[in-house]
Design an enzyme around this catalytic site. Structure first.
Site, PDB file in Angstrom:
ATOM      1  N   ASP A  18      -4.650  -3.291   3.169  1.00 10.69           N
ATOM      2  CA  ASP A  18      -3.807  -4.378   2.695  1.00 10.69           C
ATOM      3  C   ASP A  18      -3.064  -3.905   1.457  1.00 10.69           C
ATOM      4  OD1 ASP A  18      -2.832  -6.919   2.768  1.00 10.69           O
ATOM      5  OD2 ASP A  18      -4.441  -7.786   1.642  1.00 10.69           O
ATOM      6  N   MET A  19      -1.760  -3.864   1.526  1.00  8.34           N
ATOM      7  CA  MET A  19      -0.994  -3.427   0.364  1.00  8.34           C
ATOM      8  C   MET A  19      -1.098  -4.478  -0.746  1.00  8.34           C
ATOM      9  SD  MET A  19      -0.040  -0.690   1.692  1.00  8.34           S
ATOM     10  CE  MET A  19       0.873  -0.055   0.298  1.00  8.34           C
ATOM     11  N   TYR A  23       5.795  -6.387  -2.042  1.00  6.92           N
ATOM     12  CA  TYR A  23       7.208  -6.443  -2.424  1.00  6.92           C
ATOM     13  C   TYR A  23       7.389  -6.073  -3.896  1.00  6.92           C
ATOM     14  CZ  TYR A  23       8.138  -8.995   1.957  1.00  6.92           C
ATOM     15  OH  TYR A  23       8.250  -9.367   3.265  1.00  6.92           O
ATOM     16  N   ARG A  60      -0.315 -12.613 -12.177  1.00  4.80           N
ATOM     17  CA  ARG A  60      -1.354 -13.527 -11.692  1.00  4.80           C
ATOM     18  C   ARG A  60      -2.340 -13.859 -12.806  1.00  4.80           C
ATOM     19  NH1 ARG A  60      -2.709 -11.468  -5.473  1.00  4.80           N
ATOM     20  NH2 ARG A  60      -0.583 -10.722  -5.083  1.00  4.80           N
ATOM     21  N   ASP A 120       2.810  -5.520   5.664  1.00  4.50           N
ATOM     22  CA  ASP A 120       2.012  -4.819   4.651  1.00  4.50           C
ATOM     23  C   ASP A 120       0.522  -4.767   4.974  1.00  4.50           C
ATOM     24  OD1 ASP A 120       1.392  -7.437   4.316  1.00  4.50           O
ATOM     25  OD2 ASP A 120       1.490  -7.417   2.141  1.00  4.50           O
ATOM     26  N   GLU A 121       0.171  -4.900   6.228  1.00  7.38           N
ATOM     27  CA  GLU A 121      -1.235  -4.866   6.618  1.00  7.38           C
ATOM     28  C   GLU A 121      -1.417  -4.039   7.877  1.00  7.38           C
ATOM     29  OE1 GLU A 121      -3.800  -8.536   6.685  1.00  7.38           O
ATOM     30  OE2 GLU A 121      -1.846  -9.377   6.183  1.00  7.38           O
TER      31      GLU A 121
END
Length: 702
Positions: A18-19, A23, A60, A120-121
């Site tokens: 998982d990136m 983006y 985040r 992206d996975e």
DNA sequence: ACGGATCGTACA
DNA sequence: TTGTACGAT
């Protein structure tokens, strides 16, 4: 709902990659000043600062979340850097992210069967690779271990106070008394750590990963420790992990089904599901979903890793919220044209790079209706056979829209001026292409020939517009193709044809027509071969090429810009070989621009100008256990075969070509042929120049 | 004025 | 087969 297959053993080793805030990473690579600072990617700046679609981990930490508006993000984190998604044709253009995703898939597919789950996975079936490693160098025999692996997380591993967690992880990975299955998981942890390092060195992207004995658990694990970390789930930890896991965290249960489990059955954790019999769950949710639920409660998921590196469909859409709603056919047509232009461009890229043709065009829309009683009726989606060519797609999509609008408005009072009346509004529009299948390998030459030109819009691609062109949209005039040509006997045999092309007759017809015209066109080039420095000396027959590569050896073609970026970074990466820690990697990148960073900028620009796709011939072969499908394998092998430049040699006699074919074309098409041939050559020459030449190529975006 | 733009799957 | 509903990111 995925159906769990009971016959599948759980003696597999699966990875999920998982990136991290992908983006954002793409933008940070382009603009390294953004590294390490709170950053988010937004689209559409005008309304409340745009909508966030990716948020860096620094942001985040300040409470910034996806689905916030740009303004809210600024409020929560005033120093946040907001990067806008590129815009083309008045809408968000995600191509740079798609290409970046391809770079990653390309690298991850080296070690085993690989499924592109999203942009992206990726899922990996590492069973074979792990078994092979176990045979050769079982973990308990390893004397040196790369640091990155010791930073894996092991679900359920207790680390007493004072102990070094890295040492605990190392001991778990190298435990000689572990079960065979856990030893395989340990091997896979090494393999995945290595792959993640490769991804980092070659793309500068970090990712997180999960390692477990099925897809569901691997996916769960990859999200447990982010960013840039990996998590392994030993068999003995599965029950404990699921017991307290909130039901909504489970993939597929984040929506209504999960809510129903909570409110109707009182199931709040996956463990709570264990109380219910399979029959009970089936009775409540149907046979398939019931069994699936019963299985996932026990950590069972028989889904195979698919072995698919390319998307199954392409779509282009846009929303028109509130006041922006479209109220006239004219404005709808305008946007349909824009969307179709993008779609057509992507279809051409897919054809050229992957040798695939899409067979269905679908139009979706959302609409409201004012005044009338049944005002929130669903706007129906409509589909039809897909004809290649920007204009054709635009026309067909508009026809589909009009059919749907008629249905939406109801057949009664639509007789008068239904079209321009203001009692309807369109709040979203999208067009998509699906049923994408590989074309027979015999067709590749024509793809190479036509594929090298610039995409949609310009008259340059008109020839192709008319080549693959047979199917007719609803309520269109006739069934003859626009060239008025009658397909005749194919000059070559396609063994794959029976399997690959039996969907519908129009597929075959398209192939016939494509081949037909390609033959003629090739005759034209042959005559004007003075201008063609790419005339192929490769006269090997197909069978010989197949002999070169084992039948089951899969190969994949990637887009040129992605590959160039990877190769370049790979070279650079050698200098950094000593550094084997992912978290330390970016310490080599000061905030000011290093020479490497400067190169990256160059790369990015090169990629953008290459995205127009006139660079066609540089192709790379990659192998690994990938396609389960013979057709895929054949196609991929062929396309990756040694075809250095230009078109493929033809296996039949040039004399058989009827030169009158060009004169059969409509006059304007004939002209476009000539106009098209010239720049084709010029671009091919430019292509072979240095990257500096590339740098000055005209930008393809409008 | 809905997180938007895209993808994928199951089901009727 | 087409069209819908749902889910994920």
């Amino acid at each position: 709902m995925p159906v769990a297959r009971r016959e599948t053993s759980d003696c597999r080793v699966i990875g999920h990659v998982d990136m991290d805030c992908f983006y954002v990473q793409v933008e940070q690579r382009k603009e390294p000043k953004l590294r390490g600072v709170p950053t988010a990617v937004v689209q559409y700046n005008s309304y409340k600062g745009g909508g966030l679609i990716a948020v860096s981990y620094e942001a985040r930490a300040h409470g910034v979340k996806r689905s916030m508006r740009g303004d809210e993000a600024k409020e929560a984190c005033p120093q946040i850097q907001l990067v806008q998604v590129p815009v083309a044709r008045g809408k968000a253009d995600l191509n740079t992210y798609r290409n970046a995703g391809s770079e990653v898939v390309f690298i991850l597919s080296r070690k085993g069967r690989c499924e592109r789950a999203s942009i992206d996975e990726v899922y990996l079936d590492l069973t074979d690779a792990a078994e092979a490693m176990f045979m050769e160098t079982p973990p308990e025999s390893m004397e040196y271990i790369e640091e990155e692996v010791t930073k894996s997380h092991v679900v359920g591993l207790q680390c007493e106070d004072g102990n070094d967690p890295k040492e605990e992880v190392r001991k778990w990975l190298c435990r000689s008394d572990a079960s065979y299955q856990d030893k395989l998981l340990a091997c896979a942890s090494f393999i995945i750590a290595d792959l993640r390092m490769q991804v980092l060195k070659e793309t500068e992207f970090t990712c997180s990963a999960g390692i477990a004995h099925n897809k569901m658990l691997a996916k769960l694990a990859s999200a447990m420790n982010k960013p840039a970390q990996q998590t392994v789930v030993p068999h003995s930890s599965v029950a404990g992990l699921l017991e307290s896991l909130p039901i909504k965290k489970m993939k597929q249960l984040g929506g209504k089904l999960g809510s129903s489990l909570q409110s109707d059955l009182g199931v709040n954790t996956v463990g709570d599901l264990l109380q219910f019999s399979e029959e009970k769950l089936q009775q409540r949710y149907g046979i398939n979903t019931g069994t699936w639920l019963w299985n996932i409660a026990r950590g069972i998921s028989g889904e195979e890793v698919e072995g698919r590196l390319l998307p199954k469909s392409h779509g282009s859409g846009k929303t028109f919220p509130g006041p922006q709603a479209l109220k006239t056919i004219g404005s709808v047509q305008h946007w349909i044209n824009e969307l179709c232009e993008e779609l057509s461009e992507r279809l051409h890229s897919d054809l050229e790079q992957n040798k695939r043709i899409a067979h269905t065009l679908t139009l979706h829309a959302r609409a409201y209706k004012t005044g009338v009683s049944n005002s929130n009726r669903k706007f129906p989606s409509k589909s039809c056979p897909l004809r290649y060519g920007t204009v054709k797609i635009q026309e067909d999509a508009l026809t589909l829209f009009q059919a749907a609008l008629r249905e939406f408005m109801g057949s009664y009072n639509c007789k008068t001026n239904w079209s321009e009346n203001n009692n309807w509004g369109i709040t979203s529009l999208s067009v998509s292409a699906s049923k994408i299948v590989p074309i027979p390998s015999g067709m590749h030459s024509i793809v190479k020939y036509f594929g090298g030109q610039s995409p949609s819009g310009s008259s340059l691609n008109q020839p192709l517009d008319n080549v693959i062109n047979e199917a007719v949209p609803p309520s269109s005039s006739g069934t003859e193709n626009s060239l008025g040509l009658i397909p005749y006997e194919l000059p070559v045999r396609y063994p794959e044809e029976d399997t690959a092309m039996k969907h519908s007759q129009d597929c075959l017809d398209q192939q016939d027509l494509l081949c037909n015209l390609s033959k003629k066109v090739d005759g034209l080039t042959e005559e004007s071969s003075l201008m063609s420095p790419t005339g192929s000396g490769d006269k090997r027959k197909q069978s010989e090429q197949h002999r070169d590569s084992p039948a089951k050896k899969p190969s994949v073609v990637f887009n040129t810009s992605s590959l160039k970026a990877i190769e370049k970074r790979k070279r650079e990466g050698k200098k950094l070989q000593g550094n084997c820690s992912i978290t330390k990697f970016f310490n080599n990148y000061p905030n000011s621009r290093s020479s490497l960073e400067q190169k990256n900028i160059t790369n990015a620009q090169g990629s953008q100008s290459a995205s127009g796709s006139y660079l066609t011939s540089d192709r790379v072969e990659t192998s690994g256990e990938s396609y389960h499908d013979d057709i895929h394998t054949n196609i991929a092998d062929y396309s990756a075969a040694n075809v250095p430049h230009g078109r493929q040699a033809w296996s039949y006699n040039i004399d058989e070509i009827d030169p009158s074919i060009i004169r059969e074309l409509p006059p304007e098409i004939q002209e476009e042929f000539q106009a098209w041939l010239q720049p084709q050559k010029r671009l091919n020459v430019v292509k072979r120049g240095s990257s500096i030449t590339n740098y000055f190529l005209p930008n393809n975006s409008r």
